[in-house]
Write a protein that holds these residues in place. Structure first.
Motif, short mmCIF file in Angstrom:
data_model
loop_
_atom_site.label_atom_id
_atom_site.label_comp_id
_atom_site.label_asym_id
_atom_site.label_seq_id
_atom_site.Cartn_x
_atom_site.Cartn_y
_atom_site.Cartn_z
N ALA A 18 5.83 4.97 3.90
CA ALA A 18 5.05 4.99 4.96
C ALA A 18 5.40 3.73 5.80
CB ALA A 18 3.53 5.07 5.10
N ASP A 48 0.86 -1.31 -0.06
CA ASP A 48 0.05 -0.03 -0.15
C ASP A 48 0.95 1.30 -0.21
OD1 ASP A 48 -2.10 -1.29 -0.21
OD2 ASP A 48 -3.05 -0.69 1.68
N ASN A 49 2.06 1.16 0.68
CA ASN A 49 2.83 2.42 0.67
C ASN A 49 4.18 2.33 1.29
OD1 ASN A 49 3.89 5.03 1.18
ND2 ASN A 49 1.88 5.83 1.01
N TYR A 50 5.25 1.64 0.72
CA TYR A 50 6.25 1.35 1.19
C TYR A 50 7.08 2.49 1.94
CZ TYR A 50 9.43 3.58 -2.17
OH TYR A 50 10.00 4.51 -3.04
N PHE A 56 3.01 12.48 7.05
CA PHE A 56 3.40 13.13 5.73
C PHE A 56 2.38 13.98 5.27
CE2 PHE A 56 4.85 8.73 6.01
CZ PHE A 56 6.26 8.75 5.63
N ARG A 108 -1.12 6.08 14.02
CA ARG A 108 0.02 4.89 13.75
C ARG A 108 1.41 5.23 13.96
NH1 ARG A 108 0.33 4.58 7.43
NH2 ARG A 108 1.51 6.51 7.51
N PHE A 149 -2.06 3.08 4.60
CA PHE A 149 -2.19 1.84 4.02
C PHE A 149 -3.46 1.79 3.63
CE2 PHE A 149 1.05 1.29 7.42
CZ PHE A 149 2.17 1.33 6.43
#
Lengths: 295, 320, 252
Positions: free
Chosen positions: B198, B194-196, C84, C164, C90
């Motif tokens: 993050a 999904d988002n490496y 971010f 998270r 995800f």
């Protein structure tokens, strides 16, 4: 002396195959540069070009020049249609979806050819009537001469087109930044269509040269040169036009030399081995630009 | 309440497996189906193993590989060579062959893991494709694998007559992959998809889990290869080309990319389809390719978005 | 006591000096702001702190531990977590699983325990669920635990990113424009949440923000960056009234 002549002949052979790879690779690289996708069906355009020539020249009996031009047009139109129908709706989809669609298109073209022309190879006499020449004991066949001349002219024309014309400038702009190009009044859809048309036309030329060399038609004839040319494009740095030319020729020469001096069966393994090594050392290919994802 | 639901799901899954097993066994015992269909039983199982193992890479890790058949061939050849040459009783040598086939394929997975760490997306796809072609030409030249004429005389130990064994192996692959993706390690693998960036920032070692996914996937493709080898008894390098990899990929994609159940169903249907459509066998690949294109177009269409939105709305109003 | 110390930090991209001789000290428990016009190099500083970029020169220490040259993962383990600017969740995973990724390095069992569903699996997963739920409750996301992260509204996605990050149990939390795209009410609520997080978790927070109301409302100290260099530094009230800062923001 014999060895030198032999090596030179192998180099020329490599140059011939390599320049055909380069023509095909240009299509991959231009489409990648502009649409950011790998057009997996590109190899099968070669096949369509070859079969078109067979139909126009071998079956309908049109003059060779007319048949060649018609075949190129058929491929260019096909390229544009494929883009409009299969790729355009996926322009904002994830890359995997586009790649799989392209694989689907490739299968579709192969199987249509299989249904129409059947699997048995069709013999086809070369349309090239140029005699071979002998220079300093080195034998160069007519087909080699024609191939080298045609590919060189095509590459020069393409380079001039990209660098000197308004449409070429639009192409470079779209490949740099689609959004900005659109704001500047460039028709993004038109430019993408044009790219597909040119890429497919080049593939058609490659297909014609290819069957004049092998003199046999099969529905899967485009698959292997397609993959090899793709490897060439990646090797040279996908998205880079000079990279595709360089990659194609390097690949052709490596293949020819390994076939002659190492092993015919292992030549594919060597070609792919070189690709893997180059990518590990320089992940963006020989002349490619590195793109870093912004965090 | 939730716990009861969990066990309910487990029981249903066990029930489905038992029913399938009993039905196939009865069909074999009482000759309900023709020879052609009988001969498809093991290929269905190996394709299920292949699709489920590939699903781990494509669906959960989110990387595209076009060389999954290469792992299968590595497993098939090494497993077959072991079981043919080991001075052990048949079953024992098959067992060793299964383990060796899986392990050697997993080692190939480690080797391919190196480019996996450096390349992504399209570049990785082409490198895996190249890797498959390299393996193919190596098997074509090696003396021990019989070269282009093939490796023959492999004992027929995983044919439909030994369906129980093949079924258990298939079940193991499915259960292991399903459990894996719901574990801590599987979650990390999905996060990378999904988002490496993050995932890295949240402390996930991206390289470790990428290689882990490739190695596990390769191991099971290798096991599938051993089963394949002991079912058809002769191996040729051409059996494991780029088209085989693509066919498996199509199963995963049609199964919904990231759905193990979907991959299984797609593998079963797509393996049986040509048998069921013998009359129109010529059109099989044509239909295949059209289905593939239409599926991808549909998945990304506005039409589907609307459909999903309507379903969501219906669900909400039902809950309210 | 200083938690984060940055000395003479700099990075060049080709000829471009993105950050130049940055000094910054953040104390334990502080709420610190990093502000500046667009393109001033704020996110680059975050990327340097989290190991995405390697500085050309300078020193970064967290709790006395050197961070320069370490990878992102190691820096996270050392105690820096971030969010971010363009939300990176995800998306195809549940809200709960997003937080559980943050817990990854704190709740462990090996591969075989997971594959074979040994007793350790259920035990650890259960305590992970409980911990994740606690965190989600803090951000009022507990009712969404089973939903896909992609289906959350924008404001909640930002909160989930913070949850998270907190799950990794950092010493220092970096927030990259947490209020971007929020309306005044949401920003107000976010300010409260940030302050609550700071008190409840005794967290040290460094945030990049454009919303001056938020910065002046909650940050004790700020550093103003302009073209990669420090324009002003100090107590928030003083810095924001500094004529140079006003000029950088509003022009002549």
């Amino acid at each position: 002396m014999d060895l030198v002549i032999n090596i030179v002949e192998q180099l020329i052979n490599g140059l011939r195959t390599g320049s055909i790879y380069a023509l095909i690779a240009l299509g991959y690289t231009m489409v990648y540069g502009i649409a950011k996708m790998i057009n997996f069906a590109h190899g099968d355009i070669i096949m369509v070009g070859a079969y078109s020539l067979y139909v126009f020249y071998g079956i309908l009996g049109l003059p060779a020049a007319v048949a060649v031009i018609l075949s190129i047009i058929v491929c260019a139109v096909l390229g544009v249609v494929i883009e409009k129908v299969a790729y355009k709706p996926l322009r904002n989809a994830q890359p995997l979806a586009v790649l799989i669609t392209a694989i689907g298109v490739s299968f579709l073209l192969q199987n249509l050819a299989l249904l129409i022309f059947k699997a048995t190879p069709i013999p086809f006499g070369s349309i090239i009537r140029v005699p071979s020449v002998q220079i300093a004991g080195i034998h160069i066949s007519g087909i080699t001469i024609v191939t080298l001349v045609v590919t060189t002219i095509s590459m020069i024309l393409l380079t001039l087109f990209i660098n000197k014309t308004k449409a070429g400038r639009a192409m470079r702009a779209v490949s740099e930044d689609k959004g900005a190009a659109e704001l500047m009044g460039i028709s993004v859809n038109g430019t993408i269509s044009l790219t597909f048309a040119i890429g497919s036309a080049l593939a058609a030329v490659a297909g014609l040269l290819f069957i004049c060399q092998y003199e046999s038609l099969q529905p899967t004839l485009g698959a292997l040169p397609g993959i090899k040319a793709f490897v060439a494009a990646v090797l040279g740095g996908i998205g880079s036009v000079p990279g595709a030319m360089l990659g194609g020729i390097v690949l052709g020469i490596i293949e020819s030399l390994s076939k002659a001096y190492i092993s015919t069966q292992l030549s594919d393994a060597i070609v792919f081995g070189v690709l893997v090594v180059v990518l590990l050392v320089k992940p963006s290919g020989l002349l490619g630009k590195i793109r870093i994802e912004k965090v | 309440m939730i716990a009861v639901k969990k066990y309910q799901k487990l029981l249903i899954n066990i029930g489905i497996a038992v029913v399938i097993y009993v039905l196939v066994m009865l069909a074999i015992q009482f000759g309900w189906v023709g020879r052609q269909l009988l001969s498809m039983i093991v290929p269905v199982c190996t394709n299920v193993m292949m699709a489920v193992s590939l699903c781990l890479i494509v669906g959960f890790l989110g990387e595209l590989t076009l060389g999954h058949a290469a792992f299968m061939s590595v497993g098939a050849y090494s497993g077959a060579l072991v079981s043919m040459n080991l001075p052990l009783p048949g079953w024992l040598s098959l067992a060793v062959g299964l383990v060796v086939g899986g392990v050697v394929a997993a080692l190939a997975g480690v080797i391919i893991g190196v480019p996996v760490l450096r390349l992504r997306g399209d570049y990785l796809a082409i490198v895996t494709l190249g890797f498959g072609e390299i393996i193919k030409s190596v098997f074509n030249t090696l003396g021990i694998t019989g070269g282009a004429s093939g490796l023959s005389g492999i004992p027929l130990m995983t044919s439909y007559r030994n369906f129980t064994l093949v079924f258990i192996l298939t079940l193991i692959v499915v259960v292991v992959v399903s459990n894996l993706v719901k574990s801590r390690q599987g979650r990390a693998i999905c996060a990378i998809r999904d988002n490496y960036i993050a995932a890295e920032a949240a402390g996930i070692k991206v390289s470790k889990y990428k290689v882990m996914a490739f190695v596990i996937s390769a191991f099971f493709a290798g096991v599938a290869g051993v089963v394949y080898a002991h079912n058809i008894s002769i191996l040729k390098p051409g059996n494991f080309d780029y088209n085989t990899s693509i066919e498996i990929l199509v199963m995963v994609v049609l199964g919904g990319m990231g759905s193990i159940r979907g991959s299984i169903i797609a593998a079963v249907i797509l393996t049986l389809l040509p048998e069921l459509l013998r009359g129109v066998a010529d059109y099989r690949m044509l239909v295949y390719s059209i289905v593939l294109i239409v599926m991808m177009l549909f998945n990304n269409s506005k039409f589907k978005e609307k459909l999903m939105a309507r379903r969501q709305a219906a669900k909400v109003s039902k809950e309210a | 006591m200083a938690l984060l110390e940055v000395r003479n930090l700099g990075i060049s991209f080709g000829g471009l000096r993105a950050v130049d001789s940055l000094d910054m000290t953040i104390d334990q428990g502080q709420l610190y702001g990093l502000i500046g016009p667009n393109g001033a190099g704020k996110t680059t500083v975050f990327n340097l702190l989290t190991g995405v970029y390697r500085p050309t020169e300078g020193i970064i220490t967290l709790d006395g531990q050197n961070l320069v040259g370490k990878k992102t993962v190691e820096i996270n383990k050392a105690g820096i977590a971030r969010t971010f600017q363009n939300i990176r969740l995800f998306k195809n995973m549940s809200v709960m699983d997003n937080v559980k990724i943050g817990l990854h390095n704190h709740f462990k069992y090996n591969l075989f325990t997971g594959i074979l569903r040994l007793p350790g699996y259920r035990k650890v997963e259960k305590s992970m669920d409980e911990r994740a739920m606690e965190l989600l409750k803090v951000f009022d996301l507990d009712k969404e635990a089973g939903n896909m992260a992609a289906n959350l509204p924008y404001g909640k996605q930002r909160k989930l990113e913070i949850a998270r990050a907190l799950a990794t149990e950092p010493k220092l939390l970096l927030l990259d424009e947490p209020a971007a795209g929020m309306n005044p009410n949401e920003t107000e609520e976010l300010m409260k949440t940030i302050q609550f997080v700071r008190e409840k978790f005794k967290m040290t927070i460094l945030l990049i923000e454009h919303d001056m109301k938020l910065v002046s409302g909650i940050c004790e100290e700020v550093t103003v960056l302009n073209f990669g260099t420090v324009l002003a530094q100090g107590k928030t009230g003083d810095v924001l009234n500094d004529p140079r800062v006003v000029k950088a923001y509003l022009g002549e």
